[in-house]
Motif scaffolding. Structure first.
Motif, mmCIF file in Angstrom:
data_model
loop_
_atom_site.group_PDB
_atom_site.id
_atom_site.type_symbol
_atom_site.label_atom_id
_atom_site.label_comp_id
_atom_site.label_asym_id
_atom_site.label_seq_id
_atom_site.Cartn_x
_atom_site.Cartn_y
_atom_site.Cartn_z
ATOM 1 N N SER A 103 0.880 -1.272 -0.210
ATOM 2 C CA SER A 103 -0.052 0.070 0.147
ATOM 3 C C SER A 103 0.755 1.391 0.065
ATOM 4 C CB SER A 103 -0.799 -0.002 1.254
ATOM 5 O OG SER A 103 -0.303 0.285 2.376
ATOM 6 N N LEU A 104 2.198 1.215 0.231
ATOM 7 C CA LEU A 104 3.144 2.326 0.531
ATOM 8 C C LEU A 104 2.435 3.549 1.545
ATOM 9 C CD1 LEU A 104 4.495 2.479 -3.181
ATOM 10 C CD2 LEU A 104 5.643 1.276 -0.982
ATOM 11 N N GLU A 105 1.637 3.093 2.463
ATOM 12 C CA GLU A 105 0.674 3.998 2.986
ATOM 13 C C GLU A 105 1.833 4.654 4.228
ATOM 14 O OE1 GLU A 105 -2.564 2.118 4.742
ATOM 15 O OE2 GLU A 105 -3.628 4.226 4.868
ATOM 16 N N ALA A 106 2.741 3.970 4.739
ATOM 17 C CA ALA A 106 3.486 4.479 5.849
ATOM 18 C C ALA A 106 4.960 4.836 5.565
ATOM 19 C CB ALA A 106 3.340 3.822 6.808
ATOM 20 N N GLY A 107 5.446 5.970 5.955
ATOM 21 C CA GLY A 107 6.993 6.240 5.599
ATOM 22 C C GLY A 107 7.768 5.568 6.811
ATOM 23 N N PRO A 108 9.048 5.807 6.924
ATOM 24 C CA PRO A 108 9.786 6.533 6.011
ATOM 25 C C PRO A 108 9.746 6.246 4.524
ATOM 26 C CG PRO A 108 11.084 5.935 7.929
ATOM 27 C CD PRO A 108 9.953 5.135 7.976
ATOM 28 N N TYR A 109 9.950 7.208 3.549
ATOM 29 C CA TYR A 109 10.013 6.729 2.343
ATOM 30 C C TYR A 109 11.326 6.909 1.564
ATOM 31 C CZ TYR A 109 4.853 6.895 2.338
ATOM 32 O OH TYR A 109 3.575 6.824 2.726
ATOM 33 N N TYR A 110 11.534 6.253 0.472
ATOM 34 C CA TYR A 110 12.950 6.294 -0.270
ATOM 35 C C TYR A 110 12.567 6.415 -1.549
ATOM 36 C CZ TYR A 110 14.739 4.134 3.910
ATOM 37 O OH TYR A 110 15.062 3.896 5.275
ATOM 38 N N ALA A 111 13.387 7.322 -2.418
ATOM 39 C CA ALA A 111 13.244 7.524 -3.960
ATOM 40 C C ALA A 111 14.627 7.304 -4.526
ATOM 41 C CB ALA A 111 12.720 9.124 -3.919
ATOM 42 N N ILE A 112 14.593 6.486 -5.633
ATOM 43 C CA ILE A 112 15.642 5.931 -6.079
ATOM 44 C C ILE A 112 15.693 6.604 -7.398
ATOM 45 C CG2 ILE A 112 17.225 4.089 -7.255
ATOM 46 C CD1 ILE A 112 16.283 2.329 -5.029
ATOM 47 N N PRO A 113 16.528 7.645 -7.955
ATOM 48 C CA PRO A 113 16.308 8.206 -9.354
ATOM 49 C C PRO A 113 16.872 7.043 -10.378
ATOM 50 C CG PRO A 113 18.199 9.022 -8.232
ATOM 51 C CD PRO A 113 17.520 8.365 -7.199
ATOM 52 N N VAL A 114 16.026 7.001 -11.369
ATOM 53 C CA VAL A 114 16.390 5.978 -12.284
ATOM 54 C C VAL A 114 16.324 6.673 -13.904
ATOM 55 C CG1 VAL A 114 15.882 3.883 -11.164
ATOM 56 C CG2 VAL A 114 14.279 5.001 -12.594
ATOM 57 N N THR A 115 17.033 5.689 -15.005
ATOM 58 C CA THR A 115 16.820 6.244 -16.334
ATOM 59 C C THR A 115 17.026 4.891 -17.007
ATOM 60 O OG1 THR A 115 17.655 7.631 -17.740
ATOM 61 C CG2 THR A 115 19.302 6.872 -16.668
ATOM 62 N N PRO A 116 16.648 4.769 -18.241
ATOM 63 C CA PRO A 116 17.025 3.460 -18.965
ATOM 64 C C PRO A 116 18.586 3.599 -19.387
ATOM 65 C CG PRO A 116 14.959 4.390 -19.631
ATOM 66 C CD PRO A 116 15.742 5.588 -18.630
ATOM 67 N N GLY A 117 19.238 2.174 -19.313
ATOM 68 C CA GLY A 117 20.512 2.198 -19.675
ATOM 69 C C GLY A 117 20.740 0.985 -20.679
ATOM 70 N N ILE A 118 21.791 0.731 -21.415
ATOM 71 C CA ILE A 118 21.974 -0.311 -22.080
ATOM 72 C C ILE A 118 22.306 -1.748 -21.509
ATOM 73 C CG2 ILE A 118 23.448 -1.449 -23.731
ATOM 74 C CD1 ILE A 118 23.614 0.969 -24.977
ATOM 75 N N HIS A 119 21.282 -2.903 -21.572
ATOM 76 C CA HIS A 119 21.467 -3.830 -20.741
ATOM 77 C C HIS A 119 21.766 -5.150 -21.446
ATOM 78 C CE1 HIS A 119 20.477 -6.187 -16.938
ATOM 79 N NE2 HIS A 119 19.568 -6.568 -17.444
ATOM 80 N N HIS A 120 21.030 -5.918 -22.286
ATOM 81 C CA HIS A 120 21.104 -6.953 -22.757
ATOM 82 C C HIS A 120 21.045 -6.915 -24.184
ATOM 83 C CE1 HIS A 120 20.921 -11.255 -21.904
ATOM 84 N NE2 HIS A 120 20.183 -11.197 -23.250
ATOM 85 N N THR A 121 22.130 -7.437 -25.121
ATOM 86 C CA THR A 121 22.114 -7.622 -26.197
ATOM 87 C C THR A 121 21.459 -9.128 -26.528
ATOM 88 O OG1 THR A 121 24.498 -8.504 -26.350
ATOM 89 C CG2 THR A 121 24.101 -6.302 -26.600
ATOM 90 N N MET A 122 20.004 -9.062 -27.090
ATOM 91 C CA MET A 122 19.417 -10.105 -27.431
ATOM 92 C C MET A 122 19.778 -11.031 -28.562
ATOM 93 S SD MET A 122 17.281 -8.273 -25.592
ATOM 94 C CE MET A 122 16.590 -6.922 -27.030
ATOM 95 N N GLY A 123 20.466 -10.298 -29.570
ATOM 96 C CA GLY A 123 20.742 -11.080 -30.789
ATOM 97 C C GLY A 123 22.334 -11.452 -30.670
ATOM 98 N N GLY A 124 22.725 -12.152 -31.463
ATOM 99 C CA GLY A 124 24.078 -12.975 -31.390
ATOM 100 C C GLY A 124 24.375 -14.016 -32.406
ATOM 101 N N VAL A 125 25.092 -14.884 -32.011
ATOM 102 C CA VAL A 125 25.176 -16.008 -33.023
ATOM 103 C C VAL A 125 24.197 -16.813 -33.118
ATOM 104 C CG1 VAL A 125 27.118 -17.870 -33.138
ATOM 105 C CG2 VAL A 125 27.740 -15.909 -32.380
ATOM 106 N N LYS A 126 23.786 -17.369 -34.268
ATOM 107 C CA LYS A 126 23.093 -18.252 -34.432
ATOM 108 C C LYS A 126 23.369 -19.678 -34.143
ATOM 109 C CE LYS A 126 19.161 -19.473 -37.834
ATOM 110 N NZ LYS A 126 18.407 -18.975 -38.938
ATOM 111 N N ILE A 127 22.308 -20.481 -33.137
ATOM 112 C CA ILE A 127 22.704 -21.886 -32.977
ATOM 113 C C ILE A 127 21.356 -22.688 -33.339
ATOM 114 C CG2 ILE A 127 24.444 -21.014 -31.343
ATOM 115 C CD1 ILE A 127 22.109 -21.432 -29.130
ATOM 116 N N ASP A 128 21.574 -23.863 -32.995
ATOM 117 C CA ASP A 128 20.310 -24.703 -33.051
ATOM 118 C C ASP A 128 19.928 -25.166 -31.522
ATOM 119 O OD1 ASP A 128 22.180 -26.770 -32.458
ATOM 120 O OD2 ASP A 128 22.186 -27.491 -34.384
ATOM 121 N N THR A 129 19.061 -25.873 -31.162
ATOM 122 C CA THR A 129 18.645 -26.373 -29.922
ATOM 123 C C THR A 129 19.864 -27.059 -29.213
ATOM 124 O OG1 THR A 129 17.725 -28.284 -30.495
ATOM 125 C CG2 THR A 129 16.181 -26.494 -30.124
#
Ligand code: ADP
Length: 446
Positions: A365-391
């Protein structure tokens, strides 16, 4: 001095370590090359957990889930371009990956909800601490027992070919002295290229200047080496940005925070998204806000329940306020707006319905403090593509034929995650396919 082994594994992240255990247990001689002074690669930084469906752990926690739902969630999250067979392999083998790690002492026993998942299926250590270091620790302990050598500061630079087959690697040591590892098979487990900004921009020009969550060794050198011997690439332009990273360092805050109840507000003190949408969508929504950033808002109750969150706070990423107006003044944002946002959100949790953004799983519910705020922005994370493989993790050429003697597993490969990776699927990927690579390479040795 040159080495002679049955199988040489390049990279000591989760995929390489898993492959090494399987290959050694199949009776083969194995060596791992690692370019960095430490083992673990990006796997060390995996903060979330490991997705799997129909596990005994879910059952013990009364969670209903199915492999089919896991498959469909991942396909939907991946924009329907995932390789169906690779994805099916991931889903089918994921439960065993967890039991295998737990047999080595990983202690994975908690299940939570994570972005893009219909049901709670991200499996983590009991205290909610990060999965990566746990995985690297248990796997490397096992390799010690098995007496497998990991050569640190040893970088593979080229695959050695003979009669159309890969038969080892050329490498350099810490002092740039060259040496060769002659082998009957090579497993590339070199990870992605999220730390190589040139390569990122080559495939995705609009990502110029983004910070990265990746360790310095995520340079894509394995992808380049594989290409040099004729490997096909798959979906190489699919690069994921993680929605919640530290704007200055790129340090990443686990998605589990949102799953466990954190909300996102902008500099105007307002929510702007369903926090549990997939990474790509949440990232895009943050990029639309003032200064392309947002705050993750949590409270003391959440901190007390979540080891990762407690760690972020201890490390100084959060701003604290005993109540919302104090927090707002610390952040320099509108107190009345922030208070109104939280009041509305608390009511949504009580009603069990978020009429604004349709967030499901309203747990805190986030009804009670104390509260915390973490500043965030998107960053490069995972490279989904790559070498082609079979199972079976054979590296494929554009004509669909396998390159003899060459296998690949983990983030170096493409296709498993399609256009967007669901949180919790990277660790599943590296353990499942790392193991298959070790098993297959061992079984196919001449
Ligand atoms: P995965 O999650 O797929 O296992 P990681 O990023 O965790 O990938 O691990 C990959 C490891 O491979 C990293 O530790 C990285 O330093 C190492 N690596 C990458 N390229 C080379 C190379 N050319 N030679 C040796 N090690 C490499």
């Amino acid at each position: 001095e040159d080495l002679n082994v049955d199988i040489v594994i390049v990279g000591s992240g989760g995929a390489g370590l898993s492959a090494a255990i399987e290959a050694k247990e199949a009776g083969k001689s194995v060596v791992i090359l690692e370019q960095m002074p430490i083992i673990g690669g990006n796997t060390n930084r995996a903060t979330g957990g490991l997705n799997a469906a129909e596990t005994t752990i879910q059952e013990e926690n009364g969670i209903k889930d199915s492999k089919q739902t896991f498959y469909e969630d991942t396909l939907k999250g991946g924009h329907d371009i995932n390789d169906p067979e690779l994805l099916r392999t991931l889903v089918d083998h994921a439960p065993d990956a967890i039991y295998w790690l737990n047999d080595m002492g990983a202690g994975i026993s908690r299940v939570s909800l994570s972005g893009g998942a219909t049901n709670p299926r991200i499996h983590t250590p009991a205290d909610g601490s990060a999965i990566g270091p746990v995985v690297v620790n248990v796997l490397s302990q096992k390799l010690k027992e098995l007496e497998v050598d990991i050569l640190l500061n040893s970088k593979a630079v080229k695959l050695i070919e003979q009669d159309g087959a890969v038969v080892g690697v050329e490498a350099i040591d810490k002092n740039e002295n060259p040496f060769k590892v002659n082998a009957k098979a090579v497993i590339l487990a070199t990870g992605g290229f999220g730390a190589n900004s040139e390569m990122v921009v080559q495939y995705r020009p609009e990502l110029e200047g983004f910070s990265t969550t990746n360790h310095a060794g995520a340079t894509g050198s394995g992808i380049v080496m594989a290409q040099e011997v004729g490997a096909d690439l798959m979906q190489i332009e699919q690069i994921q940005i993680h929605p919640t990273t530290d704007p200055e360092s790129g340090y990443m805050f686990t998605e589990g925070l949102r799953g466990d109840g954190a909300i996102l507000v902008n500099k105007e003190g307002k929510r702007f998204t369903n926090e549990l949408l997939t990474r790509d969508v949440v990232s895009q929504n943050i990029l639309k806000q003032t200064d392309k950033m947002a705050y993750l808002i949590t409270n003391q109750e959440m901190v007390d329940e979540n080891a990762s969150l407690a760690k972020y706070i201890k490390e100084g990423y959060a701003t604290k306020g005993d109540d919302l107006s104090l927090l707002a003044s610390e952040l320099g944002i509108d107190a009345a707006a922030l208070e109104a946002t939280l009041k509305t959100y608390t009511q949504y949790v009580k009603d069990g319905k978020d009429t604004e953004f349709e967030r499901a799983h309203l747990t805190q519910s986030l009804e009670a403090g104390p509260y915390y705020a973490i500043p965030v922005t998107p960053g490069i994370h995972h490279t989904m593509g790559g070498v082609k493989i079979d199972t079976k993790t054979h590296v494929l050429k554009p004509d669909g034929h396998a390159i003899a003697g060459l296998y690949a597993a983990g983030e170096i490969t493409g296709g498993v995650h399609g256009g967007n990776r669901i949180g919790g699927n990277a660790v599943a990927d590296i353990i499942v396919f790392g193991r298959i690579a070790g098993q297959t390479a061992a079984a196919e040795l001449k």
